[in-house]
Design an enzyme around this catalytic site. Structure first.
Site, PDB file in Angstrom:
ATOM      1  N   ILE B  38       0.748  -1.410  -0.278  1.00 61.89           N
ATOM      2  CA  ILE B  38      -0.327   0.054  -0.029  1.00 61.89           C
ATOM      3  C   ILE B  38       1.056   1.109  -0.268  1.00 61.89           C
ATOM      4  CG2 ILE B  38      -1.442   1.333   1.389  1.00 61.89           C
ATOM      5  CD1 ILE B  38      -2.838  -1.433   1.817  1.00 61.89           C
ATOM      6  N   SER B  40       4.651   3.162   1.858  1.00 60.23           N
ATOM      7  CA  SER B  40       6.136   3.565   2.701  1.00 60.23           C
ATOM      8  C   SER B  40       5.865   4.083   3.746  1.00 60.23           C
ATOM      9  CB  SER B  40       7.091   2.807   2.261  1.00 60.23           C
ATOM     10  OG  SER B  40       7.238   3.766   1.446  1.00 60.23           O
ATOM     11  N   GLY B  41       6.959   4.660   4.612  1.00 58.05           N
ATOM     12  CA  GLY B  41       6.921   6.063   4.780  1.00 58.05           C
ATOM     13  C   GLY B  41       8.248   5.796   5.788  1.00 58.05           C
ATOM     14  N   TYR B  43       8.193   5.097   9.093  1.00 59.24           N
ATOM     15  CA  TYR B  43       9.035   4.449   9.791  1.00 59.24           C
ATOM     16  C   TYR B  43       9.107   2.227   9.461  1.00 59.24           C
ATOM     17  CZ  TYR B  43       4.281   3.797   7.242  1.00 59.24           C
ATOM     18  OH  TYR B  43       3.537   3.676   6.045  1.00 59.24           O
ATOM     19  N   ARG B  45       6.540   0.037   5.705  1.00 54.38           N
ATOM     20  CA  ARG B  45       5.993  -0.401   5.084  1.00 54.38           C
ATOM     21  C   ARG B  45       4.114  -0.887   5.511  1.00 54.38           C
ATOM     22  NH1 ARG B  45       8.658  -0.567   0.269  1.00 54.38           N
ATOM     23  NH2 ARG B  45       8.335  -1.645  -0.749  1.00 54.38           N
ATOM     24  N   VAL B  46       3.362  -0.877   4.594  1.00 53.39           N
ATOM     25  CA  VAL B  46       2.803  -1.021   5.059  1.00 53.39           C
ATOM     26  C   VAL B  46       1.601  -1.661   3.659  1.00 53.39           C
ATOM     27  CG1 VAL B  46      -0.005  -0.089   5.577  1.00 53.39           C
ATOM     28  CG2 VAL B  46       1.543   1.176   6.062  1.00 53.39           C
ATOM     29  N   LYS B  64       1.394  -3.301   8.856  1.00 53.57           N
ATOM     30  CA  LYS B  64       1.871  -1.773   8.997  1.00 53.57           C
ATOM     31  C   LYS B  64       3.785  -3.075   9.504  1.00 53.57           C
ATOM     32  CE  LYS B  64       3.113   2.320  11.080  1.00 53.57           C
ATOM     33  NZ  LYS B  64       2.390   3.699  11.933  1.00 53.57           N
ATOM     34  N   ASP B 166      -1.499  14.873  15.069  1.00 49.44           N
ATOM     35  CA  ASP B 166      -0.589  14.688  13.664  1.00 49.44           C
ATOM     36  C   ASP B 166      -2.163  14.614  12.673  1.00 49.44           C
ATOM     37  OD1 ASP B 166       0.954  14.803  11.229  1.00 49.44           O
ATOM     38  OD2 ASP B 166       1.231  12.437  11.236  1.00 49.44           O
TER      39      ASP B 166
END
Lengths: 431, 454
Positions: B38, B40-41, B43, B45-46, B64, B166
């Site tokens: 889906i 990533s970021g 932290y 990946r999802v 996640k 956030d």
């Protein structure tokens, strides 16, 4: 965290009964001479966690949470199959993060190495490699089922009581530990009201008494109390014991009881009946409108008093056991009582309130207090294994090593049956 | 049996414990089929996944995976980051219809896997769908339902003393049945009144466009009201399909000092006029109060005009006005906001936010890609995706060993600086390019591009 303790993982999953605790020790019981020794291990590692956390400048609540993690871990695991020192270090490391006061893993490893290598512990091979502790953290998280929010009794204590002369809880800043509004808000100001059966409000205690209650809570982590009871009940039990143990307060309370026996079931809406009999200048201040005398405070609480007595009993039996445990191997002496305040019970507390309680406790123990220890059940003190009168860290670390070696030997030679099963031996000896 | 001998080795007395644990452990792949990647970021990946377990066979989840730490090419344990611990600890305790539910946490191969309920859409995707595909505004019934449910979830979080910190369109998810789910508690924190200095742990919170004025003025103490400002920004963005205060973030200087966000503050003043000490007496105590004086003081509050063509309801304007009150003490709380008259006038909010829409108006399903899915298991792809833009994230995550204050500050900054890329509420993207690449991978991206060109 979530305001509601009753929907928390702590309440739903981690308040267990005596049977569960006993079963969790089954494997260890096969390798110890006396079940009581396992209770000493509980004291021993709670002290170690306290010391490590203090070295890391962590606050009391982190110490509480770390100890709860340690006890939860050993609900699922055995001492004889693990290395509790690294488990204890990992508990401190995770608790610091869970309580929003993280410390660097390097510092944890460094402090743990230096503490554990002291002669009294003799753990010379604690890994210097950060990854070992990080790996343990991972396994620990898994055994904790990632339930990292722990409700400690400190906040409920400060919701139930206030220092005399203050109007608001938030002014209880005299405690170095006092932190406002963080994890573990088991009972906050609003929630506390639901346990005040008659809604009369907080109990006012003088500074020494409130501090004593706080210290008693610190001490409860040395037994399985935090696994057995909700934190607000532990706080009430600590208040209850404070009322008995604190000399000034006792002097105030006794006349109240003499004239008018308490009625625990009373939840009447009358104003506190006994407040007129309050002795001025005692441990309890002249009540303000919202403060109560201790007897009506306890009588008015909307909680199960038998449970409070059970907890109090448990705490007292812990003190009886703890009195036979000596960190430095020498018999307890007045001289050392000052240096170990980090891990001292009210029995050994060097501070001003301490001295009088010591006498009080010793006196009460000499009487009818012979409650069984937390996991020991029907133990026979001084059985064939030769329980020393005074249990020391050296004795316990040697015992741990022996337990582990015996367990590993059993694992290595399963065909030969189980050469040593001390639990079985005991049972047979008992007929 | 040779191995058994080792168990008693003095050097590693936990070996027996580990082997016992490892052998009894259920793996992620034994419980879930990974359907695709889906997003990533910073932290990790999802992934989109489907349950293999009998009791909820085929149910969808978003998994996640926190990035494991590496030393060179070797994945090692370096300690679980503070933000992961926080997100796990919070999520284990909360349960509410309007907050994304955590099903379980799995620890495997030095990685943490958080298994969340799956949500097909998010606010950002709804905005994109309307601005780029439908080219029409979001119907009031939908807008109102989304904000109502967002507030409903926020009331729950705030009552549990949790600040989200956030909130933004990408972090608010919507299920296929139109239920709003607040996601990504990676920055969330506990608070209680009276507050302690929350800035201690995280120097910068909230993505810049959604950041409340008290944060922009450097407040050391802040409270739940920062989330309500963000709700106002999200509501305005849903109504206009554009961020309402789209400022440029001033970067940290060489000394790691956080600069005054002049441009962002200016964007707010453009619409609301400058704050006055009469309406916000506490402003004079803000660290950046003096910096405020350099902002054009002549502007008028033109929120009403702004709302005129976008919200088209006096009540709607009034709600937004109350959410955009400069003084946090006077700003609406979540409990008060949900009781606002706007929610009582027609069209009324619905539990299925999409109830009033026809099929074509419902945004498309979350796009997933296949090629990245294997990394779920082998964890080899993480380096491939470390683009220059994610430099900061790599840095932060590498230090995710409980370094504490300073690192956390940087980490938040990392989240805060992102552009308007594709983000998901399970975690956010770091850069704009990366964002678009991820969702635009494969034919989907090409098609989208073609349409935009037309």
């Amino acid at each position: 965290m979530s305001t509601d303790f009753w929907s928390s993982s702590h309440y739903r999953k981690w308040i267990v009964d005596h049977v569960t605790i006993r079963e969790s020790r089954a494997e260890d019981l096969r390798y110890v001479d006396d079940p009581e020794h396992l209770d000493f291990l509980g004291i021993f590692f709670a002290n170690i966690i306290t010391k490590l956390c203090k070295k890391l400048s962590l606050r009391q609540r982190v110490i509480g949470t770390a100890t709860v993690f340690f006890r939860r871990f050993y609900l699922k695991n055995s001492y004889c199959e693990t290395e509790p020192f690294i488990v204890a270090a990992a508990c401190c490391y995770v608790a610091a993060k869970a309580e929003e006061s993280p410390v660097h893993i390097k510092n944890v490893v460094m402090e743990a190495r230096s503490l554990f290598s002291q002669d009294r512990y003799g753990v010379k091979n604690f890994p210097s490699d950060n990854t070992k502790l990080a790996e343990m953290e991972f396994y620990l998280l898994d055994d904790l089922e990632c339930d990292l929010t722990v409700f400690n009794p400190y906040r409920p204590l400060l919701a139930f009581c206030r220092k005399e002369g203050t109007q608001q809880r938030t002014q209880n800043t005299w405690l170095p530990e006092m932190e406002i509004g963080e994890v573990g808000v088991a009972v906050d100001s609003k929630d506390a009201e639901r346990y005040w059966g008659n809604g009369e409000g907080q109990l006012e205690l003088n500074e020494g008494a409130l501090q004593l209650a706080w210290f008693i809570i610190n001490d409860t982590y040395r037994a399985d109390i935090c696994l057995l009871y909700p934190p607000h009940l532990i706080a009430i039990a600590a208040i209850y014991l404070t009322l008995i143990l604190h000399q000034q307060i006792r002097e105030t309370v006794i006349p109240l009881l003499a004239h008018d026996a308490p009625e625990p079931s009373s939840t009447s809406n009358e104003p506190p009946r006994r407040s007129s009999r309050q002795q001025p200048g005692g441990g309890i201040s002249t009540p303000r409108r919202q403060a109560q005398d201790p007897v009506s405070f306890l009588a008015g609480l909307n909680v199960s008093m038998p449970t409070i007595f059970n907890i109090a009993q448990h705490i007292i039996s812990l003190y009886a056991l703890w009195d036979r445990y000596k960190e430095d191997g020498a018999p307890e002496s007045q001289a050392r009582s000052g240096n170990h305040s980090a891990v001292a019970s009210p029995l050994t507390q060097g501070s001003t309130p301490g001295t009088s309680h010591k006498r009080t406790m010793t006196a009460s123990r000499g009487g009818s207090m012979s409650a069984p220890g937390p996991t020991s059940g029907s133990r026979t003190p001084g059985s064939e294994g030769g329980t020393p009168v005074i249990v020391t860290p050296a004795f316990l670390t040697k015992m741990l090593t022996r337990m582990r070696e015996a367990k590993m030997a059993d694992l290595a030679h399963p065909a030969s049956g189980r050469p040593v099963n001390k639990m079985l031996e005991r049972t047979q000896a008992a007929g | 049996m040779a191995m058994l001998e080792d168990w008693s080795s003095k050097s590693d007395q936990m070996r027996y414990y580990r082997s016992k644990k490892d052998s009894s452990k259920l793996t992620v792949s034994s419980k879930y089929t990974i359907l695709g990647f889906i997003s990533s970021g910073t932290y990790g990946r999802v992934y989109k996944a489907q349950s293999l377990e009998a009791e909820d066979r085929d149910r969808l989840y978003a998994i996640k995976k926190f990035k494991p730490d590496k030393e060179g090419d070797v994945i090692t344990y370096t300690g679980v980051s503070q933000s992961a611990i926080r997100e796990i600890a919070l999520n284990r305790e909360i349960r509410h219809d309007n907050v994304v539910a955590l099903k379980e946490v799995m620890l495997e191969e030095k990685s943490i896997f958080m298994v969340f309920e799956y949500a097909e859409h998010d606010f950002l995707q709804v905005i994109h769908h309307h601005s780029q595909t439908l080219r029409s505004s979001i119907p009031t019934a939908v807008l109102k339902s989304l904000i109502y449910q967002l507030l409903n979830g926020l009331i729950y979080l705030h009552s549990a003393h949790i600040l989200h910190r956030d909130l933004k369109p990408a972090n608010v998810l919507i299920t296929s049945t139109g239920i709003v789910k607040i996601g990504d508690l990676g920055l969330a924190r506990l608070s209680s009144q009276p507050l302690q200095a929350l800035h201690v742990g995280d120097k910068v919170v909230v993505t810049i466009w959604y950041r409340a004025p008290e944060l922009l003025l450097g407040a050391k103490h802040y409270n739940k009201k920062i989330d309500l400002w963000a709700v106002g920004c999200v509501m305005a963005e849903l109504a206009s399909l554009r961020p309402v205060f789209k400022g440029e973030e001033a970067k940290m200087d060489a000394k790691k000092q956080i600069p005054f966000q002049r441009d962002q503050m200016g964007k707010i003043v453009d619409v609301l006029g400058p704050p006055t000490t009469r309406e916000w007496p506490g402003m004079v105590h803000m660290p950046e109060y003096n910096s405020m004086k350099s902002i054009d003081q002549s502007q008028q509050n033109r929120l009403k005009e702004w709302c005129h063509s976008r919200i088209r309801s006096q009540q709607g304007y009034d709600l937004l006005r109350l959410l955009f009150i400069y003084d946090p003490d006077k700003r609406l709380s979540a409990e008060d906001a949900i009781k606002h008259g706007w929610f009582y006038e027609d069209p009324k909010p619905t539990w299925n936010s999409f109830q009033s829409l026809n099929a074509a108006q419902i945004p498309p399903h979350r796009r997933i890609t296949q090629d990245d899915a294997p990394s779920m298991v082998t964890s080899q792809h993480n380096t491939q995706h470390a683009r220059p833009g994610s430099g900061m994230s790599a840095q932060t995550h590498g230090l995710g060993t409980g370094l504490g204050t300073h690192t956390q500050g940087l980490g938040s900054q990392g989240v805060g600086t992102q552009g308007y890329g594709v983000q998901t509420g399970y975690g956010t993207y770091n850069t704009q390019t990366q964002g678009y690449n991820a969702q635009g991978q494969g034919t989907g991206g090409t098609r989208k591009k073609a349409r935009l060109d037309r």
